[in-house]
Enzyme design. Structure first.
Site, PDB file in Angstrom:
ATOM      1  N   THR A  97       0.746  -1.306   0.072  1.00 20.59           N
ATOM      2  CA  THR A  97      -0.031   0.024  -0.165  1.00 20.59           C
ATOM      3  C   THR A  97       0.824   1.175  -0.161  1.00 20.59           C
ATOM      4  O   THR A  97       0.519   2.277  -0.591  1.00 20.59           O
ATOM      5  CB  THR A  97      -0.961   0.051   1.260  1.00 20.59           C
ATOM      6  OG1 THR A  97      -1.562  -1.102   1.005  1.00 20.59           O
ATOM      7  CG2 THR A  97      -1.697   1.257   1.157  1.00 20.59           C
ATOM      8  N   THR A 173       1.990  -4.357   4.279  1.00 25.30           N
ATOM      9  CA  THR A 173       1.693  -4.620   5.581  1.00 25.30           C
ATOM     10  C   THR A 173       1.351  -5.990   5.992  1.00 25.30           C
ATOM     11  O   THR A 173       1.480  -6.606   6.877  1.00 25.30           O
ATOM     12  CB  THR A 173       0.778  -3.806   6.193  1.00 25.30           C
ATOM     13  OG1 THR A 173      -0.484  -4.109   5.444  1.00 25.30           O
ATOM     14  CG2 THR A 173       1.260  -2.376   6.052  1.00 25.30           C
ATOM     15  N   ASP A 174       0.403  -6.917   4.936  1.00 19.30           N
ATOM     16  CA  ASP A 174       0.057  -8.179   5.174  1.00 19.30           C
ATOM     17  C   ASP A 174       1.061  -9.291   5.810  1.00 19.30           C
ATOM     18  O   ASP A 174       0.792 -10.009   6.835  1.00 19.30           O
ATOM     19  CB  ASP A 174      -0.788  -8.807   4.113  1.00 19.30           C
ATOM     20  CG  ASP A 174      -2.090  -7.910   4.065  1.00 19.30           C
ATOM     21  OD1 ASP A 174      -2.409  -7.016   4.697  1.00 19.30           O
ATOM     22  OD2 ASP A 174      -2.661  -8.225   2.990  1.00 19.30           O
ATOM     23  N   LYS A 250       0.716  -8.016  12.521  1.00 16.80           N
ATOM     24  CA  LYS A 250      -0.313  -7.353  12.314  1.00 16.80           C
ATOM     25  C   LYS A 250      -1.365  -7.757  12.993  1.00 16.80           C
ATOM     26  O   LYS A 250      -1.997  -8.809  12.648  1.00 16.80           O
ATOM     27  CB  LYS A 250      -0.404  -7.451  10.728  1.00 16.80           C
ATOM     28  CG  LYS A 250      -1.534  -6.459  10.256  1.00 16.80           C
ATOM     29  CD  LYS A 250      -1.673  -6.242   8.725  1.00 16.80           C
ATOM     30  CE  LYS A 250      -2.630  -5.507   8.048  1.00 16.80           C
ATOM     31  NZ  LYS A 250      -2.516  -5.523   6.857  1.00 16.80           N
TER      32      LYS A 250
HETATM   33  N1  GLU Z   1      -2.129  -6.837   0.540  1.00 23.14           N
HETATM   34  C1  GLU Z   1      -1.421  -5.707   0.671  1.00 23.14           C
HETATM   35  C2  GLU Z   1      -0.042  -6.025   0.794  1.00 23.14           C
HETATM   36  O1  GLU Z   1       0.392  -6.602   1.977  1.00 23.14           O
HETATM   37  C3  GLU Z   1      -1.695  -4.428   0.835  1.00 23.14           C
HETATM   38  C4  GLU Z   1      -1.916  -4.231   2.196  1.00 23.14           C
HETATM   39  C5  GLU Z   1      -0.795  -3.189   2.953  1.00 23.14           C
HETATM   40  O2  GLU Z   1       0.348  -2.970   2.091  1.00 23.14           O
HETATM   41  O3  GLU Z   1      -1.058  -2.530   3.597  1.00 23.14           O
HETATM   42  O4  GLU Z   1       0.900  -5.937   0.169  1.00 23.14           O
END
Ligand code: GLU
Length: 427
Positions: A97, A173-174, A250
């Site tokens: 993101t 973040t995932d 997370k």
């Molecule tokens: N699902 C995606 C990832 O982990 C977007 C979530 C994010 O970056 O917060 O890359």
């Protein structure tokens, strides 16, 4: 009227005036980003468009903002200022993101920004360090695997060897905690290695990308020479927390303060406004260790969740298909049903280490209290102590990437290798 991406335009529709920067737009439409950070899209034949500044002029002093976090004049500024005696940070982008914007073709958010785009979008970073951008990948982090972790680790090591005083890794973040754990086992570092991401894409006014990146830069030039994750500490824009890469998880799908240290205090906090870093635990200092790279990851490892009534035959799949180790996420202190115990024995007899972790996440495994636990230990299960299930999986993959010797692997798995096991005061 002719306009192109990056131009600053005025749009009049039904007596209302909108101003903003032209974003990538579908044919027949114009989409602008307004100063508020919000995007607005219009059908071209229904509005009157006036060009206020074209892209080139805007670059020399226009207003507006790319991704809601910067004024356009910085978009084309040279982000490298080699003459300045600022610390050197290498920023490695992987996707997620923090590197995302809306894809106007599909309407979905996708990773499209490079490290340089991120730097250009957050001009405050330039006051903190000299940056070098490097693109590792542009993927959502659910598409990472153990090869991605190794490629990333290799790039980090190259940048440190080339003289970086700190590293920032922008990441989805995932699965950030898996990558942070993987680098924690693979790299012994002499400088800070900081993972950062954002929960809300840069298109959104509530985006956390700028604050997280600025706090990450503060940590990257700090004394904390560890692999850490830096993300919002609360839902406000007040401070970020610094989490050890092997103790972080997370814990929320969408909140900006989704990342928490589990079974440990965070290493510290960074004040967004002042940049002040406060630490709460002992940490390895800059230069205390010299750089060492220990690559090697065994992908054939699995994390299996036990649920009441679950068929233990699921373990047979792994035993019969060349898997080399298992982590089981058990209940409470670290339990599975009695039916699972012979299957654990079978895996151990097949020289597969089996680590028991807990679905409770908080607390320590103790398989000495109840019968099932004691039987699991007799079957050869390894207590994962207070290590998170995901970190245990990454540790297992790394350990099996270092040795083929079962006894040696078990011995390594019982030890704290990179801050993943905190000292036990309970026995
Ligand atoms: N699902 C995606 C990832 O982990 C977007 C979530 C994010 O970056 O917060 O890359």
């Amino acid at each position: 009227m002719e306009f192109k991406q990056g131009d600053w335009v005025r749009i009049e529709k039904n007596g209302t005036v909108y101003e903003g920067k032209v974003m990538p737009s579908m044919e027949g439409y114009i989409t602008i980003k307004m100063k508020s950070g919000y995007n607005a899209g219009f059908s071209i034949d229904k509005v009157r468009i006036t060009l206020l500044e074209n892209n080139g002029e805007a670059a020399n002093g226009g207003n507006g903002g790319k991704n809601g976090v910067k004024e356009p004049e910085t978009a084309t500024e040279n982000i490298y200022e080699p003459g300045k005696k600022l610390p050197k940070i290498a920023i490695l982008s992987t996707g997620g993101t923090i590197a995302s914007k809306i894809d106007y073709r599909t309407g979905a958010v996708s990773s499209q920004f490079t490290a340089d785009d991120i730097l250009a979008a957050i001009p405050e970073l330039k006051k903190i360090a000299d940056f070098k951008g490097r693109v590792i990948s542009s993927i959502l982090s659910e598409n990472m695997d153990s090869d991605s972790w190794q490629n990333l680790a290799r790039a980090v090591v190259e940048e440190i060897e080339a003289g970086a005083d700190g590293i920032i890794i922008t990441h989805g973040t995932d699965t950030m905690m898996y990558s942070a754990a993987a680098l924690s086992f693979m790299i012994e570092t002499s400088v800070p290695i900081v993972f950062v991401g954002s929960q809300r894409s840069a298109d959104r006014p509530s985006s956390d990308n700028a604050m997280n990146a600025i706090c990450a830069a503060r940590v990257a030039i700090s004394e904390i020479a560890e692999i850490v994750v830096v993300m919002h500490g609360t839902t406000s824009d007040d401070f970020c927390e610094i989490h050890r890469g092997t103790k972080v998880r997370k814990m929320h799908t969408s909140r900006r303060d989704a990342f928490k240290s589990v079974n440990s205090l965070p290493v510290g906090t960074v004040d967004y406004r002042t940049g002040e870093i406060k630490t709460f635990v002992d940490y390895i200092r800059r230069g205390e260790k010299s750089l060492k790279f220990k690559p090697g990851m065994e992908p054939k490892c699995a994390l299996v969740k036990f649920t009441p009534g679950a068929d233990p035959a699921v373990l047979d799949y792994y035993i019969n298909n060349g898997y080399r180790g298992l982590v089981i996420e058990g209940t409470g202190l670290g339990h599975v049903s009695t039916k699972w115990i012979p299957f654990i024995r079978k895996a151990v007899d097949a020289k597969m280490p089996v680590i028991i972790t807990s679905q409770c996440l908080n607390g320590r495994i103790c398989d000495r209290v109840y019968d099932t636990g004691r039987d699991m230990l007799k079957a050869g299960a390894i207590e994962g102590e207070d290590t998170l299930p995901e970190t245990s999986l990454v540790k297992l993959m790394w350990v099996l990437g270092q040795t083929d010797d079962f006894e040696k692997a078990v011995d390594m798995l019982r030890k704290d290798l990179s801050g993943e096991i905190t000292e036990c005061t309970c026995r």
